[in-house]
Design a protein around this motif. Structure first.
Motif, PDB file in Angstrom:
ATOM      1  N   TYR B  57       0.841  -1.188   0.000  1.00 57.65           N
ATOM      2  CA  TYR B  57       0.000   0.000   0.000  1.00 57.65           C
ATOM      3  C   TYR B  57       0.876   1.238   0.000  1.00 57.65           C
ATOM      4  CZ  TYR B  57      -3.702  -3.074   1.791  1.00 57.65           C
ATOM      5  OH  TYR B  57      -4.600  -4.067   1.973  1.00 57.65           O
ATOM      6  N   CYS B  58       0.251   2.338  -0.343  1.00 56.07           N
ATOM      7  CA  CYS B  58       0.935   3.614  -0.314  1.00 56.07           C
ATOM      8  C   CYS B  58       0.275   4.436   0.795  1.00 56.07           C
ATOM      9  CB  CYS B  58       0.727   4.274  -1.677  1.00 56.07           C
ATOM     10  SG  CYS B  58       1.681   5.737  -1.886  1.00 56.07           S
ATOM     11  N   PRO B  59       1.034   4.985   1.722  1.00 59.32           N
ATOM     12  CA  PRO B  59       0.393   5.738   2.800  1.00 59.32           C
ATOM     13  C   PRO B  59      -0.316   6.989   2.274  1.00 59.32           C
ATOM     14  CG  PRO B  59       2.796   5.758   3.025  1.00 59.32           C
ATOM     15  CD  PRO B  59       2.486   4.921   1.840  1.00 59.32           C
ATOM     16  N   ASP B  60      -1.421   7.368   2.935  1.00 60.92           N
ATOM     17  CA  ASP B  60      -2.103   8.606   2.558  1.00 60.92           C
ATOM     18  C   ASP B  60      -1.258   9.804   2.949  1.00 60.92           C
ATOM     19  OD1 ASP B  60      -4.111   7.042   1.680  1.00 60.92           O
ATOM     20  OD2 ASP B  60      -5.462   7.418   3.366  1.00 60.92           O
ATOM     21  N   SER B  61      -0.627   9.688   4.116  1.00 66.67           N
ATOM     22  CA  SER B  61       0.315  10.733   4.502  1.00 66.67           C
ATOM     23  C   SER B  61       1.325  10.144   5.459  1.00 66.67           C
ATOM     24  CB  SER B  61      -0.424  11.907   5.145  1.00 66.67           C
ATOM     25  OG  SER B  61      -1.022  11.483   6.348  1.00 66.67           O
ATOM     26  N   GLY B  62       2.415  10.880   5.667  1.00 69.99           N
ATOM     27  CA  GLY B  62       3.462  10.387   6.542  1.00 69.99           C
ATOM     28  C   GLY B  62       4.721  10.079   5.759  1.00 69.99           C
ATOM     29  N   GLN B  63       5.804   9.806   6.511  1.00 71.68           N
ATOM     30  CA  GLN B  63       7.095   9.611   5.877  1.00 71.68           C
ATOM     31  C   GLN B  63       7.709   8.283   6.293  1.00 71.68           C
ATOM     32  OE1 GLN B  63       9.355  12.917   7.212  1.00 71.68           O
ATOM     33  NE2 GLN B  63       8.689  14.208   5.494  1.00 71.68           N
ATOM     34  N   ILE B  64       8.478   7.705   5.391  1.00 69.11           N
ATOM     35  CA  ILE B  64       9.236   6.508   5.705  1.00 69.11           C
ATOM     36  C   ILE B  64      10.705   6.822   5.445  1.00 69.11           C
ATOM     37  CG2 ILE B  64       9.594   4.077   5.188  1.00 69.11           C
ATOM     38  CD1 ILE B  64       6.734   3.987   4.141  1.00 69.11           C
ATOM     39  N   GLU B  65      11.545   6.529   6.440  1.00 65.63           N
ATOM     40  CA  GLU B  65      12.977   6.710   6.247  1.00 65.63           C
ATOM     41  C   GLU B  65      13.666   5.375   6.426  1.00 65.63           C
ATOM     42  OE1 GLU B  65      14.625   9.691   8.857  1.00 65.63           O
ATOM     43  OE2 GLU B  65      12.839  10.924   8.548  1.00 65.63           O
ATOM     44  N   VAL B  66      14.601   5.073   5.543  1.00 67.20           N
ATOM     45  CA  VAL B  66      15.434   3.896   5.701  1.00 67.20           C
ATOM     46  C   VAL B  66      16.861   4.381   5.859  1.00 67.20           C
ATOM     47  CG1 VAL B  66      16.279   1.794   4.610  1.00 67.20           C
ATOM     48  CG2 VAL B  66      13.877   2.430   4.387  1.00 67.20           C
ATOM     49  N   ASP B  67      17.498   3.989   6.944  1.00 70.90           N
ATOM     50  CA  ASP B  67      18.848   4.446   7.261  1.00 70.90           C
ATOM     51  C   ASP B  67      18.961   5.964   7.200  1.00 70.90           C
ATOM     52  OD1 ASP B  67      19.822   1.896   7.689  1.00 70.90           O
ATOM     53  OD2 ASP B  67      20.158   1.584   5.540  1.00 70.90           O
ATOM     54  N   GLY B  68      17.925   6.630   7.653  1.00 66.00           N
ATOM     55  CA  GLY B  68      17.970   8.074   7.755  1.00 66.00           C
ATOM     56  C   GLY B  68      17.624   8.821   6.480  1.00 66.00           C
ATOM     57  N   LYS B  69      17.385   8.079   5.380  1.00 64.73           N
ATOM     58  CA  LYS B  69      17.030   8.761   4.136  1.00 64.73           C
ATOM     59  C   LYS B  69      15.552   8.576   3.849  1.00 64.73           C
ATOM     60  CE  LYS B  69      21.117   8.400   1.378  1.00 64.73           C
ATOM     61  NZ  LYS B  69      21.620   7.202   0.762  1.00 64.73           N
ATOM     62  N   GLU B  70      14.905   9.657   3.495  1.00 62.54           N
ATOM     63  CA  GLU B  70      13.492   9.528   3.181  1.00 62.54           C
ATOM     64  C   GLU B  70      13.311   8.785   1.863  1.00 62.54           C
ATOM     65  OE1 GLU B  70      11.218  13.073   3.489  1.00 62.54           O
ATOM     66  OE2 GLU B  70       9.462  12.142   2.547  1.00 62.54           O
ATOM     67  N   VAL B  71      12.396   7.828   1.865  1.00 67.35           N
ATOM     68  CA  VAL B  71      12.200   7.032   0.660  1.00 67.35           C
ATOM     69  C   VAL B  71      10.723   6.998   0.303  1.00 67.35           C
ATOM     70  CG1 VAL B  71      14.176   5.533   1.043  1.00 67.35           C
ATOM     71  CG2 VAL B  71      11.974   4.933   2.042  1.00 67.35           C
TER      72      VAL B  71
END
Lengths: 363, 510
Positions: B57-71
């Motif tokens: 799924y794709c979030p409606d809002s919010g952020q995902i970071e992997v190892d400190g980088k937003e992806v």
């Protein structure tokens, strides 16, 4: 953060249940849009004034009392066939054989009029006609249901094929009964004696059809929402496994419901031959067996809703035909216009279920 | 340690499906070398949250970071390229291929070299202690081996952030132990592991930290070493609940259902039940244990008339002492005979209920035939629906809301409530608490006990051995369609039952 990847430009989100008002607004918007596109297409292809196109669509149905009656008759026949589709579709039995079932009703009625006209008393003839038309439609519909319940055959293909068989049967008998000889068609049956013609209410030729359609609408509404049969077929449609689990005999429900569907199609055939056209041609059903699927679907199989959807499709169909004639174009052009309208009507359902969310520009 | 960059940080995640808010402003993070449990009742949004991390799924809002980088993760492929791999509850394997073939399926490698791939698979297995033969065909595998293939598949793709969705749901206690050993090895290898679960003892056993979700919201994060089952339950449910199940002594039990030599084959001709014999008594709960698909479903379906029987006999003895054979009768006949069987099927919506109908219409499934006349009576079922709603505390906007809109637990309550409302003398239930939160589960256990005290013979097919051991008077253990043994629920333990589930008669107990 310049190399930050962006999300998709737009994504699709399922809507919460929207109110009837909003849904109606979306549908109305789709109709307006479709008419605008029709006008544009007409203008681009013919250079005619779009406004006059709209007027012509309106005039197609409402210019005279006669046209209004024809419209009502068209709506009624379409509505009756759509009503026939509703229970089967509610049951998720994809019956697209309405065309053939109507044609069998047509054939049965015409054969009674031709074979028995003048040989039995008029009231008896009419009763025989009614029974024959209903039985012919019902049997035609029950055959695929029987095979489905016995051997789990695919009902969509089966009912579709039955259409061709029915149409060819009609074609065969037209040659046998052709009159006058060599014309390849059947003229008005029993024109002199009017034997087997269904009675006319007052001076309104089309009123009988309208009354029957109204009665059937009420009947089906009650059948589907209040009766045990209606409840059973809804359960079968929603989940065959649940139906078996609570002991509903699924095969029997298939056959029973298709008998009803076919019977109603038979009535449509009876009315066309016995009440309005008094003749038989291979194109008498005119694809309404298929249009009815759409009418039923757009109304979500709700008989009351079908009054509106069948009205809409019949009205637009008449209008498109009128545009083609008035502007000196051929029948194909009216098909193009009808298709554009239907495309918008069906397409807008997507926007009732979902909405599209565009990515907000990042600051 | 606290200022390390987390492997994954999800912040302010919101996701809605129509009017259902699955996640609301949820933020979690996980470090490398850590095992995180995501705990919550069903419908609390655990799986949805993880599906967003794994690109489904794709979030409606919010952020995902992997190892400190937003992806931005748009597909499972995106997720894998970031090293995120998810093992779903339902395995997606091709039966006729072997383990290695399944593992490399869909990979675009330079050349198709099965031997080299098998070698690499073996390497991974040795490194983490998996027990897997790369050449074994999937159709020959147990559920646990299939799970292993799924895990290795993700590792083979070099994932170092692993998400497991309820990995122990289908495993025996022994298999669970093995899985946990593997997870610990992964942790040593500095991988980040997230397990989705609602089993408290497992959380305590395996994880370093636990994040708790409730109704789509993030409730809190606890260090496992500093918490207790009671504290986690309270956070999960929102208020305190007692954690032991009441088990009254059976009152003058008499045989109600006698099954002898029952043999059932599936449509494909596979032996599903082999010479099964037992007696179910009135006023007693007979628990049925077994690895999933050991014949539980077929057994219940045979008794309720949904499954054709090859040989053997099922006899119903009415409270008046009259014996009737149920063989060859269809479900309706069984109902009409006055034999009241209530059956909660494994998949509630697929078979017990009609999702698009409301509670009233669903109550009516059992009773609509009553009365002469062509029309259905909606008054009585409406009363039943109201009663079920009040007694079982079903959360629904109203009696006329389609049941598919209710959460899993509430759907289950509607189903169990209806079955009990028909005042049965035999109550068959399969996975009655599957997916239910703790509160609703206890409500269901209470109902079972009430039925038992009313003299009903209750047959309870369960997955959670802890519960089975506390609830059932006797436990029948099935193993590959055979009766592995019948145990006294008060005198046995989890390991005895577990070993009988895997080996007929329970040969090598742990």
């Amino acid at each position: 953060m310049n190399e930050k990847k962006k999300g998709p430009i737009a994504h699709i989100v399922k809507r919460p249940d929207i109110s009837l008002k909003e849904a109606t607004a979306i549908r109305a918007g789709a109709i307006v849009l479709s008419i605008l596109v029709c006008a544009l297409v007409t203008f681009l292809l013919t250079g005619d004034d779009p406004l006059s196109v709209f007027r012509t669509i309106w005039e197609g149905s409402f210019a005279s009392e006669r046209r209004l009656w024809v419209l009502l008759q068209n709506v009624s026949i379409l509505l009756i066939i759509s009503l026939a589709m509703a229970p089967a579709f509610r049951m998720r039995f994809w019956n697209i054989g309405g065309e053939g079932q109507v044609m069998m009703g047509v054939l049965a009625t015409a054969s009674c009029m031709i074979m028995l006209g003048g040989k039995v008393p008029e009231p008896v003839l009419i009763v025989i006609e009614i029974v024959a038309a209903i039985a012919a439609g019902a049997i035609w519909a029950a055959i695929p249901a029987f095979f489905k319940s016995r051997w789990n055959t695919n009902e969509t293909l089966f009912t579709l094929m039955m259409n061709y068989v029915a149409t060819q049967l009609v074609a065969y008998f037209i040659i046998i009964w052709e009159s006058p000889r060599g014309s390849g068609k059947i003229g008005i049956i029993n024109q002199q004696t009017q034997a087997g013609w269904l009675p006319q209410i007052g001076e309104y030729k089309y009123l009988l059809t309208v009354v029957v359609a109204a009665a059937l609408t009420v009947f089906l509404h009650i059948y589907m929402t209040k009766s045990k049969h209606g409840y059973e077929l809804a359960v079968v449609g929603e989940s065959e496994r649940t139906a078996r689990y609570i002991g509903i005999k699924v095969g029997r429900v298939f056959i029973r419901t298709m008998l009803l569907s076919g019977a109603i199609c038979g009535i449509a055939g009876l009315l066309m031959v016995g009440s309005t056209d008094h003749t038989m041609t291979t194109t008498l059903a005119g694809g309404r067996g298929f249009t009815a699927v759409m009418v039923a679907w757009m109304a979500k199989f709700n008989p009351i809703g079908m009054i509106f959807t069948s009205f809409l499709l019949a009205f637009l169909g008449k209008g498109a035909g009128e545009v083609a004639t008035q502007f000196g174009l051929n029948q194909s052009f009216s098909d193009i216009l009808s298709s554009i309208i239907i495309f918008f009507l069906i397409g807008c359902e997507f926007f009732i279920q979902y909405r599209i969310v565009f990515r907000k520009e990042a600051k | 340690m606290e200022n390390r960059v987390p492997a994954v940080r999800m912040s302010g995640i919101t996701k809605t499906f129509g009017s259902v808010v699955a996640n609301h402003d949820v933020s979690i993070e996980i470090q490398r070398g850590e095992i995180l449990s995501l705990l919550g009742e069903n419908g609390s949004g655990k799986t949805t949250l993880m599906n967003m991390l794994s690109g489904i799924y794709c979030p409606d809002s919010g952020q995902i970071e992997v190892d400190g980088k937003e992806v931005s993760i748009r597909s499972p492929k995106d997720a894998l390229s970031l090293g995120i791999g998810m093992i779903h509850q339902h395995y997606k394997l091709v039966d006729v291929m072997n383990a290695t073939q399944n593992i490399i399926l869909g990979l675009k490698e330079d050349k198709y070299d099965l031997k080299a791939a098998s070698g690499r698979v073996r390497e991974i297995c040795e490194r983490y202690g998996f027990d897997l033969n790369p050449e074994q065909k999937v159709y020959d595998m147990t559920v646990s081996q299939k799970q292993t293939v799924e895990i290795v598949k993700v590792l083979y793709r070099k994932a170092d952030i692993l998400i497991l969705d309820e990995p122990t749901a289908v495993l025996t206690p022994q298999e669970t132990e093995k899985l946990f050993d593997v997870l610990r090895n992964m942790k040593k290898d500095n991988k980040a592991v997230i397990i989705i679960t609602h089993k408290l003892n497992e959380v305590l056993e395996i994880s370093d930290r636990v994040d708790i979700l409730r109704a789509g919201e993030f409730i809190g994060s606890l260090k496992t070493s500093e918490t207790t089952a009671q504290e986690m339950t309270d956070m999960m449910v929102g208020h305190a609940v007692a954690l032991n199940i009441h088990r009254p002594e059976p009152k003058n039990p008499v045989p109600r259902i006698k099954v002898s030599g029952l043999t059932v084959r599936s449509e494909e001709g596979l032996l599903k039940l082999d010479d099964v014999s037992f007696t179910a008594n009135s006023g007693e709960i007979l628990g049925i244990a077994g690895i999933s698909n050991s014949g539980q479903k077929e057994l219940l379906e045979a008794i309720s008339g949904l499954q054709p029987v090859e040989s053997g006999d099922i006899t119903y003895i009415s409270p008046e002492g009259q014996a009737t054979s149920l063989i060859g009768k269809d479900p309706l006949d069984i109902q009409r005979l006055g034999v009241a069987l209530s059956f909660v099927p494994e998949d509630r919506l697929g078979m017990g209920l009609v999702g698009n109908m409301d509670m009233t219409d669903n109550m009516m499934l059992r009773t609509f035939r009553k009365g002469r006349g062509l029309f259905v009576d909606r008054g009585t079922p409406k009363g039943t629906a109201q009663k079920v709603k009040d007694r079982l505390e079903v959360v629904t906007p109203g009696l006329s809301t389609p049941v598919r809109r209710l959460s899993g637990g509430n759907v289950q309550k509607v189903l169990v409530g209806r079955e009990i409302a028909s005042a049965p003398s035999v109550l068959l239930t399969a996975y009655a608490v599957r997916g239910l939160d703790i509160n609703s589960s206890y409500a269901i256990y209470d109902l079972m006990n009430q039925q038992k005290e009313n003299g009903v013979a209750v047959i309870y097919v369960g997955e959670d051995l802890d519960v089975l051991l506390e609830l059932a008077d006797r436990i029948l253990v099935l193993c590959g369609g055979k009766v592995s043994g019948i145990l006294d629920g008060r005198k046995t333990n989890k390991y005895q039952v577990g070993s009988m589930m895997t080996t007929l008669g329970g040969g090598e107990a742990k």
